[in-house]
Design a protein around this motif. Structure first.
Motif, short mmCIF file in Angstrom:
data_model
loop_
_atom_site.label_atom_id
_atom_site.label_comp_id
_atom_site.label_asym_id
_atom_site.label_seq_id
_atom_site.Cartn_x
_atom_site.Cartn_y
_atom_site.Cartn_z
N ARG A 292 89.57 89.19 64.69
CA ARG A 292 90.68 89.88 65.32
C ARG A 292 90.31 90.24 66.76
O ARG A 292 91.09 90.09 67.69
CB ARG A 292 90.99 91.15 64.53
N VAL B 173 90.70 87.31 68.85
CA VAL B 173 92.10 87.03 69.11
C VAL B 173 92.65 87.97 70.18
O VAL B 173 93.39 87.58 71.07
CB VAL B 173 92.94 87.18 67.82
N LEU B 174 92.22 89.22 70.08
CA LEU B 174 92.73 90.21 71.03
C LEU B 174 92.09 90.07 72.40
O LEU B 174 92.40 90.82 73.31
CB LEU B 174 92.50 91.63 70.48
N GLY B 175 91.20 89.12 72.52
CA GLY B 175 90.63 88.88 73.83
C GLY B 175 89.53 89.84 74.21
O GLY B 175 89.25 90.06 75.38
N TRP B 176 88.91 90.45 73.23
CA TRP B 176 87.84 91.38 73.55
C TRP B 176 86.62 90.66 74.06
O TRP B 176 86.11 89.74 73.43
CB TRP B 176 87.46 92.18 72.30
N THR B 177 86.12 91.12 75.12
CA THR B 177 84.93 90.48 75.66
C THR B 177 83.72 91.38 75.48
O THR B 177 82.60 90.97 75.69
CB THR B 177 85.08 90.22 77.15
N VAL C 58 84.25 98.50 80.81
CA VAL C 58 85.09 98.71 81.96
C VAL C 58 84.20 99.06 83.14
O VAL C 58 83.38 99.95 83.06
CB VAL C 58 86.06 99.87 81.69
N VAL D 79 88.18 101.82 72.00
CA VAL D 79 88.24 100.42 71.58
C VAL D 79 86.98 100.01 70.83
O VAL D 79 86.81 98.84 70.50
CB VAL D 79 88.45 99.47 72.79
N ALA E 189 89.45 97.50 64.45
CA ALA E 189 90.80 97.21 64.94
C ALA E 189 91.86 97.70 63.96
O ALA E 189 92.99 97.99 64.33
CB ALA E 189 90.96 95.72 65.19
#
Ligand code: HEM
Ligand code: HEM
Lengths: 417, 417
Positions: free
Chosen positions: A9, A12-16, A20, A108, A112
């Protein structure tokens, strides 16, 4: 849900996982750390977050931050153990947030499929010198009919009196009282609001917010060497106050000593909060000379009447007898308190006027020798009264500081009794 | 009172005429001038106040300042000439305040026997990039029963429609509408509050404040190269917006052109303000994954779902059909607006919950092609609706900029008709 699902997931959510990255050269030069999704990033030489651990709570003699979010809570649970568990959880969250870290695993960092531990709006912001200061109201110790809610009745400090009714008071019960308070001060209001909101969230079901107050500008100073801020009447406010560097004055007037008793309050203080509405429209039609006579100080420089500079010693004979500063000065009132108030503006009042004024906060070693006699005097005599009205009121016992990682807010009160 | 009396009074009051000297190295690097009792002091190379004169009003494409004070006024006078005189006086005051100067002779520059021209609480503060933006509401042009208040009825822009009722609206009339508005934005809230208050004061008797809103943190950006702020749901807000540097997009979507008509609006824009309450407690119990699906962006990085970085192009097929960003994106909605909203927290709601949310502000060339169709779509479909409620609403025609020292707010409207 399996670990794998979570991981995929995230993909998919683009977590790298990159967190930040933020330019951390912030205003005020007091930034130690920047919240990120994963952890805290040092912010270089820009300054330091305010230490959370210590003999006294921060947020009292700490150099006054620019903004305030103050919240008063009613305790809903009747279970003492649940209240203690909450105080521990709050302490842990406060310890993190004041150091620029998110609550728990952050906004975050968790699963998820679960609500995040931190609400996230301070992600990427520096600590902004956030301090969180807790207080216990009279109603935590004693119910209205004299009952004992949490076995604390015998431990209510004598100095934590119910405030008397002062002449002119027009108190709104919905803006007064409360079992607990949290004072959040920070240079960035988003950081102060974030802190209160996350504590409220942690307390969900156990406590309910009774009232809260945003203060957009400080009206006091514990750093006489810096520029004194101005209140909404346009005057410098905080000129003559207990300085953060003056430990002797603090020990005499602010901090509860071991022999004052009760023992759980040693290193603590007492907080009085008053929401004071200003009749701004009337004030704004008052001649300059009269304005200056009311305070006993000049408007531009902030000098005592008859003197030249802001920090010159006052000449009381040059002031009118009912001048605010003359009445309030320790030489004349016999009282010294540490003021730490903020200006507020809460929209309009339905009559086309700004609902604005001073959210007055004072710290003292004993309310009976501090706010009570001083306000009694001011409420009777102060020429300022024509332009203000006290509309909210609260008083709290502020326990000593949290010593270390294992300590928690209120431990001395709850653990020993 | 003789001049002599004033002079000697000044002496008694300890006036030195020395003004106020301030360290002017302020945050944000955008400071040109510092208010003092007498005049303005240059603040060195720290930056510049935002220009007041120009073809368009400032405060729209201007890099978004940190704080907001927004005020809506009802016009009380029925005399057109009195209204025009007020607009001229307001313009003069706005011109000064935005440049870091006090109103009139300032807080201490006038006669001691008269109320000061300026209320003084911004004395010693830099301009803080203050912008003041005026708007004219539908009710200034047309009364409820279709009447003509100031001879302006025929000149009401067609684009200044009364907003329709949108599904889910729960509007409070006391937080909606108004004949005039002033949007004050500044990096220091004290400067924004000071500006609104002084304009209200100048308008005393002619206008009355209908409602006002403090915004403590920006939730938008017109500077994509800078860090995007976060809203109270913890998400970056303002990622995809009309950039301050993109004049072509502004001419297409924000500024009224000469041929749009009416001519007095050329160089102006239309402002929609919505007070949107967030059900923060419900939101905070929503799983991270669901939160991200609702917006169509990740929480940490702010990347479109399925992408890596915040400013990557969105992949709408990876988003749920009712995701906020998917519905609102110009490719799918056909609408581009400039968003310039702020977070608010106004105490509690009597049910132990924070009264908090987004004070949404949007600028557009025509409300009929901007907010109205977009909000109709969102109000019907947006999965975010479960967590928000629109509780206040207003729309204004924002006239073009003030050209020079002789020009004034609304001249094109009033002088030519
Ligand atoms: C809206 C209400 C109030 C306003 C606008 C106000 C404003 C001021 C100002 C301008 C000063 C002079 C500058 C300074 O030394 O800080 C001052 C001093 C002071 N005020 Fe107030 N004040 C208010 C309410 C109160 C209240 C309720 C108390 C306490 C009960 C209080 C206690 C004091 C004290 C102790 C001083 C210092 C006097 C001295 O040592 O010279 N004030 N205030
Ligand atoms: C409390 C209410 C709202 C919240 C919390 C919210 C939040 C967000 C967020 C987080 C984004 C993604 C980041 C960005 O591109 O800025 C966004 C985008 C956007 N929102 Fe909202 N929004 C709200 C209400 C509205 C309303 C009422 C409108 C207009 C009627 C609107 C129009 C837009 C537009 C046009 C975009 C950019 C979409 C794109 O081009 O990708 N939003 N909003």
């Amino acid at each position: 849900m399996s670990e794998e699902t979570v991981t995929s997931r995230r993909k998919v959510l683009g977590w790298t996982g990159a967190g930040v990255v933020v330019a951390a050269t912030a205003a005020g030069g007091a930034v130690a750390a920047v919240r990120s999704g994963d952890d805290v990033q040092p912010a270089g030489a820009a300054g330091a977050a305010v230490a959370f651990h210590g003999a006294n709570q921060a947020g009292i003699t700490t150099p006054v931050q620019d903004r305030l979010h103050f919240a008063s809570f009613d305790v809903k649970t009747e279970d003492r153990e649940e209240l203690v568990a909450l105080l521990k959880e709050w302490t842990d969250a406060a310890r993190k947030m004041t150091q620029g870290r998110p609550v728990g695993e952050g906004a975050v960092g968790g699963l998820a499929e679960a609500p995040p531990d931190d609400t996230g709006e301070a992600l990427g912001l520096p600590s902004s010198r956030l301090t969180l200061t807790i207080g216990f109201g009279p109603s935590l110790f004693t119910t209205k009919d004299g009952g004992d809610r949490f076995g604390l009745k015998a431990h209510r400090p004598e100095a934590l009196v119910d405030l008397p009714k002062f002449p002119g008071d027009a108190l709104d019960p919905n803006r007064s009282g409360g079992d607990l308070c949290i004072q959040a001060c920070a240079d960035d209001p988003q950081v102060a609001v974030h802190a209160i909101r996350n504590l409220a969230r942690i307390g969900f079901g156990k406590v309910a917010m009774r009232w809260s107050q945003l203060g957009f500008g400080k009206t006091s100073s514990t750093t006489p060497e810096e520029q004194t801020p101005r209140n909404l009447m346009g005057f410098k406010d905080g000129t003559h106050n207990v300085a953060g560097s003056d430990r002797a004055a603090q020990d005499k007037h602010v901090w509860v000593s071991a022999k004052d008793g009760p023992s759980w309050m040693a290193g603590g203080s007492y907080l009085v909060a008053r929401r004071i509405r200003m009749h701004i429209e009337t004030w704004d039609r008052t001649p300059l000379r009269e304005q200056e006579e009311i305070f006993g100080r000049t408007k531009g420089e902030g000098a005592p009447i008859g003197r030249q500079r802001e920090h010159d010693a006052p000449d009381f004979k040059a002031m009118l007898p009912d001048a605010h500063v003359r009445l309030a000065h320790p030489d004349n009132s016999g009282v010294t308190i540490l003021r730490r108030g903020y200006s507020f503006t809460d929209g309009t009042d339905g009559l086309g006027r700004l609902d604005a004024g001073l959210f007055f906060i004072a710290y003292q070693r004993d309310v009976r020798d501090g706010f009570v006699p001083l306000q009694m005097r001011l409420a009777k005599l102060d020429s300022l009264n024509e332009y203000i009205q006290h509309v909210g009121s609260a008083v709290y016992a502020v326990p000593p500081g949290v010593r270390d990682e294992d300590d928690w807010w209120g431990r001395e009160l709850f653990q020993n009794h």
